[in-house]
Design a protein around this motif. Structure first.
Motif, short mmCIF file in Angstrom:
data_model
loop_
_atom_site.label_atom_id
_atom_site.label_comp_id
_atom_site.label_asym_id
_atom_site.label_seq_id
_atom_site.Cartn_x
_atom_site.Cartn_y
_atom_site.Cartn_z
N SER A 306 0.82 -1.22 0.00
CA SER A 306 0.00 0.00 0.00
C SER A 306 0.85 1.26 0.00
O SER A 306 0.33 2.36 -0.23
CB SER A 306 -0.93 0.00 1.21
N GLN A 307 2.16 1.13 0.24
CA GLN A 307 3.05 2.29 0.32
C GLN A 307 3.97 2.44 -0.88
O GLN A 307 4.92 3.22 -0.85
CB GLN A 307 3.90 2.21 1.60
N ILE A 308 3.71 1.70 -1.97
CA ILE A 308 4.64 1.71 -3.11
C ILE A 308 4.48 2.93 -3.99
O ILE A 308 5.40 3.32 -4.71
CB ILE A 308 4.46 0.44 -3.97
N ALA A 309 3.30 3.56 -3.98
CA ALA A 309 3.01 4.64 -4.93
C ALA A 309 3.71 5.93 -4.53
O ALA A 309 3.92 6.22 -3.36
CB ALA A 309 1.51 4.87 -5.03
N GLY A 310 4.09 6.71 -5.55
CA GLY A 310 4.71 8.01 -5.32
C GLY A 310 6.14 7.94 -4.86
O GLY A 310 6.70 8.94 -4.41
N LYS A 311 6.75 6.76 -4.93
CA LYS A 311 8.14 6.59 -4.50
C LYS A 311 8.94 5.99 -5.64
O LYS A 311 8.63 4.92 -6.13
CB LYS A 311 8.21 5.69 -3.26
N ARG A 312 9.96 6.69 -6.05
CA ARG A 312 10.75 6.26 -7.21
C ARG A 312 12.22 6.33 -6.85
O ARG A 312 12.68 7.30 -6.26
CB ARG A 312 10.45 7.18 -8.40
N LEU A 313 12.95 5.30 -7.18
CA LEU A 313 14.39 5.27 -6.93
C LEU A 313 15.08 4.72 -8.16
O LEU A 313 14.88 3.56 -8.52
CB LEU A 313 14.70 4.39 -5.71
N THR A 314 15.86 5.55 -8.83
CA THR A 314 16.59 5.11 -10.01
C THR A 314 17.94 4.56 -9.59
O THR A 314 18.43 4.82 -8.48
CB THR A 314 16.79 6.26 -11.00
N TYR A 315 18.57 3.82 -10.51
CA TYR A 315 19.88 3.25 -10.20
C TYR A 315 20.92 4.35 -10.02
O TYR A 315 21.83 4.24 -9.20
CB TYR A 315 20.31 2.28 -11.30
N ALA A 316 20.79 5.43 -10.79
CA ALA A 316 21.72 6.55 -10.66
C ALA A 316 21.60 7.20 -9.28
O ALA A 316 22.60 7.59 -8.67
CB ALA A 316 21.45 7.58 -11.75
N GLU A 317 20.37 7.32 -8.77
CA GLU A 317 20.18 7.87 -7.43
C GLU A 317 20.73 6.93 -6.37
O GLU A 317 21.37 7.35 -5.41
CB GLU A 317 18.69 8.13 -7.18
N LEU A 318 20.48 5.64 -6.56
CA LEU A 318 20.92 4.65 -5.59
C LEU A 318 22.44 4.62 -5.46
O LEU A 318 22.98 4.46 -4.37
CB LEU A 318 20.39 3.27 -5.99
N THR A 319 23.14 4.76 -6.57
CA THR A 319 24.60 4.70 -6.56
C THR A 319 25.25 6.05 -6.36
O THR A 319 26.47 6.17 -6.41
CB THR A 319 25.10 4.08 -7.88
N GLY A 320 24.44 7.10 -6.13
CA GLY A 320 24.99 8.41 -5.81
C GLY A 320 25.43 9.23 -7.00
O GLY A 320 26.07 10.27 -6.82
#
Length: 330
Positions: A306-320
């Motif tokens: 129920s908490q998945i919407a509106g949250k985005r994480l790209t690989y570029a963001e994840l790796t800084g």
């Protein structure tokens, strides 16, 4: 609903239940849009479902964009099918000490790199920032503590051990600050830059209601809390761990669970990613099964999805490589 379509209550049932791609789409769409699908691009409520492609199309005059149940969620732009995603979510929220990317890779038949990326996106979904004030008449006393995350001094090289240890404080280790509300048994924790007085007390002032009982150890960073409208009691761990109702055993129990997952399951965690691992353990702790809160594995799973919407994480963001746009827990 027939017996085969009963909602799963165990991992084995979940794997069988979500083996049907149409069931996966129906479930995720139902969790995201309980009152019917709406366009994530224009928020239009008039949409059409293209069953053969398992996607939606916005019928608004100025939009007409296509989208799927993944769009605008942690699943967006992922080629990994929803049945594998949902199985991974079930594992993460219900394994007490976490689950490693290598185990996810073996279980779901994906690469370890993909599994690692999946886990971090799931942790983002588990992040649940709260603006409610802790303590007061409703919450009871607040246990406050901080902990250092990292290897033990006895396992370090002598030169590194001498450099890292200054008067018993390991200055090169990341610090996690936490508060446990006694009555609700809810924890809030986050990575902080250091254990200086202004940093520690700013967190307490922002999160705890004035007049609340605050229990800490004898760390100098907590001195002066009694002058800031709190009823402050301390225990010196050199002499005692419990004095009546004054102790920090509850929050230290959370630290033991966190460190067990980091040392036993994940083994090596970069400080850059530590906050997400704290979010993961905090979600499991705050939604554990208790006498007053008899949550099941399925309940935790549904809450996470129920908490998945509106949250985005790209690989570029994840790796800084680029700055992450997601907000901090609190």
């Amino acid at each position: 609903m027939d017996e085969q379509k009963q909602f799963p209550k165990s991992l084995m049932q979940a794997v069988r239940y979500f083996a049907d791609a149409d069931v996966c789409v129906e479930f995720v769409a139902g969790m995201r849009w309980p009152n019917g699908a709406s366009c994530p691009h224009c928020s239009g409520a008039k949409v059409s479902y293209l069953k053969t492609r398992r996607i939606f199309k916005c019928m608004a005059k100025d939009c007409h964009k296509q989208f799927s149940a993944k769009t605008g969620s942690i699943f967006e732009d992922s080629p990994i099918p929803l049945d594998k995603w949902l199985t991974a979510v079930w594992l993460v929220v219900n394994c007490k000490n976490g689950v490693s990317s290598y185990e996810i890779a073996r279980d779901l038949n994906v690469t370890q790199k993909s599994a690692w990326f999946m886990l971090h996106r799931i942790r983002l979904a588990l992040q649940n920032g709260s603006f409610e004030i802790m303590g007061g008449d409703e919450g009871g006393p607040i246990e406050v503590d901080e902990t250092f995350i990292g290897g033990k001094p006895k396992n370090m090289h002598a030169a590194k051990r001498a450099k890292a240890q200054i008067h018993g404080q390991h200055t090169d280790k990341p610090v996690v600050f936490g508060m446990l509300e006694r009555k609700t048994r809810q924890v809030r924790a986050k990575v902080i830059p250091n254990v200086k007085r202004d940093v520690l007390q700013a967190e307490i002032l922002n999160q705890v209601a004035p007049g609340s009982f605050v229990f800490t150890d004898a760390h100098k960073g907590y001195q002066g809390l009694a002058e800031k409208t709190f009823i402050h009691e301390t225990v010196s761990h050199l002499n005692e761990y419990v004095r009546g109702s004054v102790h920090t055993n509850g929050i230290e129990n959370f630290w033991s669970l966190l460190k067990r997952s980091l040392a036993g399951t994940y083994v090596a965690v970069e400080p850059f990613h530590l906050g997400r691992y704290v979010d993961e353990q905090m979600f499991r702790f705050n939604n554990r099964t208790t006498r007053d809160n008899p949550l099941t594995d399925a309940d935790r799973f549904v809450l996470a999805v129920s908490q998945i919407a509106g949250k985005r994480l790209t690989y570029a963001e994840l790796t800084g490589k680029v700055e992450e746009t997601s907000s901090e827990p609190f």
